[in-house]
Design a protein around this motif. Structure first.
Motif, PDB file in Angstrom:
ATOM      1  N   THR A 111       0.825  -1.207   0.000  1.00  0.00           N
ATOM      2  CA  THR A 111       0.000   0.000   0.000  1.00  0.00           C
ATOM      3  C   THR A 111       0.862   1.262   0.000  1.00  0.00           C
ATOM      4  O   THR A 111       1.931   1.302   0.619  1.00  0.00           O
ATOM      5  CB  THR A 111      -0.936   0.008   1.227  1.00  0.00           C
ATOM      6  OG1 THR A 111      -1.782   1.165   1.171  1.00  0.00           O
ATOM      7  CG2 THR A 111      -0.152   0.041   2.520  1.00  0.00           C
ATOM      8  N   ASN A 215      -2.523  -5.504  -4.084  1.00  0.00           N
ATOM      9  CA  ASN A 215      -1.486  -5.670  -3.070  1.00  0.00           C
ATOM     10  C   ASN A 215      -0.887  -7.065  -3.134  1.00  0.00           C
ATOM     11  O   ASN A 215       0.146  -7.324  -2.505  1.00  0.00           O
ATOM     12  CB  ASN A 215      -2.057  -5.436  -1.674  1.00  0.00           C
ATOM     13  CG  ASN A 215      -2.406  -3.978  -1.417  1.00  0.00           C
ATOM     14  OD1 ASN A 215      -2.034  -3.095  -2.188  1.00  0.00           O
ATOM     15  ND2 ASN A 215      -3.136  -3.717  -0.351  1.00  0.00           N
ATOM     16  N   LYS A 327       1.061   6.878   1.587  1.00  0.00           N
ATOM     17  CA  LYS A 327      -0.399   6.966   1.599  1.00  0.00           C
ATOM     18  C   LYS A 327      -0.939   8.024   2.561  1.00  0.00           C
ATOM     19  O   LYS A 327      -1.947   8.675   2.275  1.00  0.00           O
ATOM     20  CB  LYS A 327      -1.001   5.604   1.940  1.00  0.00           C
ATOM     21  CG  LYS A 327      -2.482   5.514   1.664  1.00  0.00           C
ATOM     22  CD  LYS A 327      -2.955   4.078   1.620  1.00  0.00           C
ATOM     23  CE  LYS A 327      -4.383   3.987   1.116  1.00  0.00           C
ATOM     24  NZ  LYS A 327      -4.816   2.582   0.963  1.00  0.00           N
TER      25      LYS A 327
END
Length: 337
Positions: A111, A215, A327
């Motif tokens: 991620t 992922n 992120k």
């Protein structure tokens, strides 16, 4: 009535009206001239329409190779493998006027490593409207395909959506996010659209682009990156050949992946498995600097360093890679600025 419609109506009346009296019959030469003028006006009106309304035309869809290259250099950090593969793959595909199949890219990694950003950059350098283009379609597993018991319905709907949109514009793009959460078998329903067919039921799918984001395979990528780091080798030494085979096998055999035992892999319909490496501290700093610039504020090195220091890294003792990549950088910046 709009002025342009009044002009068309007036020309029509003049051409069709042959009554005596106030308006004399129009000679053939004048009629021909006015008909030509009307034709020119309508052509001009159509061009104006294309200018203001997005259409499946070169005015709205045109690949900018130099733009994509610059964006990858300035906005995507720590992904030398992914940048090189995608630039070559998209450039080659878009320069081919008669591709034998759609372009299929499968982006894999932990991620926050840049998979969604990569999709965005591709779209922005093909479609004038970027991700807002009516020819770019994004599917997410939890939103569009939430219930496993409805998978047969999802299959038929997905086929219909893709066929309808490509019928509308052959150069459409389809992005499937959260492939690791997709029900196994669902993506196989579009396998014929990704294969080497000239047409299926009169529709050609060969100019479309399909991008899968997942992922799945992230652990294998991380292990390879850690192995290079522990051996004292630079991450830039990691090549596609170090990851591609293990990545495709990992995705194919991962029961938690929407690509589990899929015929897309079995039939070699995925053109490239694109690995995204875990990000280091220096990459998070670059993300923070780029985010400040995108917001229109002056990049501040001290703020970027503070944001990067606040993130969690692994392995726990060495603190090499960011757990969440970049992120949460945007939200962290809101706190510090």
């Amino acid at each position: 009535m709009k002025p342009e419609k009044r002009h068309v109506l007036l020309l029509w009346m003049l051409l069709c009206c042959g009554r005596s009296g106030a308006i004399e019959p129009i000679s053939t030469s004048i009629a021909v001239g006015m008909a030509a003028a009307l034709t020119g006006f309508l052509a001009s009106y159509q061009n104006i329409f294309y200018y203001f309304h997005e259409c499946c035309r070169p005015e709205w869809i045109a690949f900018n190779k130099s733009g994509l290259h610059a964006d990858l250099e300035l906005k995507l950090f720590g992904q030398h493998i992914a940048s090189r593969i995608v630039l070559k793959a998209v450039s080659g595909f878009m320069s081919n006027n008669n591709p034998k199949k759609p372009l299929v890219l499968s982006l894999h990694g932990w991620t926050g490593t840049g998979k969604n950003l990569m999709s965005k950059l591709i779209a922005e350098n093909i479609y004038k409207e970027g991700m807002d283009s009516s020819f770019v379609h994004v599917f997410t597993s939890e939103l569009h395909f939430p219930h496993a018991q409805q998978i047969e319905t999802y299959k038929s709907e997905l086929q219909r959506w893709i066929k309808g949109n490509i019928t509308n514009c052959a150069q459409s793009m389809f992005i499937f996010d959260e492939m690791d959460k997709m029900h196994p078998g669902l993506i196989d329903s579009i396998k014929p659209y990704l294969d080497y067919y000239d047409k299926l039921d009169g529709v050609s799918y060969r100019k479309a682009i399909f991008i899968f984001l997942s992922n799945a395979g992230g652990i294998d990528i991380i292990e390879t990156a850690l192995e290079f780091w522990r051996d004292g080798r630079q991450r830039e030494e990691i090549q596609l050949k170090d990851l591609e085979t293990s990545l495709s096998l990992s995705v194919f055999n991962n029961k938690q992946s929407g690509l589990w035992h899929t015929s897309l892999i079995d039939k070699n319909l995925v053109d490239f498995f694109v690995p995204f490496l875990p990000l280091e501290y220096k990459h998070v700093v670059l993300c923070a600097m780029a985010e400040m610039k995108a917001k229109g504020t002056e990049p501040d090195q001290s703020v970027a360093d503070q944001v990067a220091k606040d993130l969690v890294y692994f392995p726990k003792t060495e603190r090499v890679f960011s757990v969440k990549g970049c992120k949460t950088v945007e939200s962290k910046l809101d706190y510090y600025t």
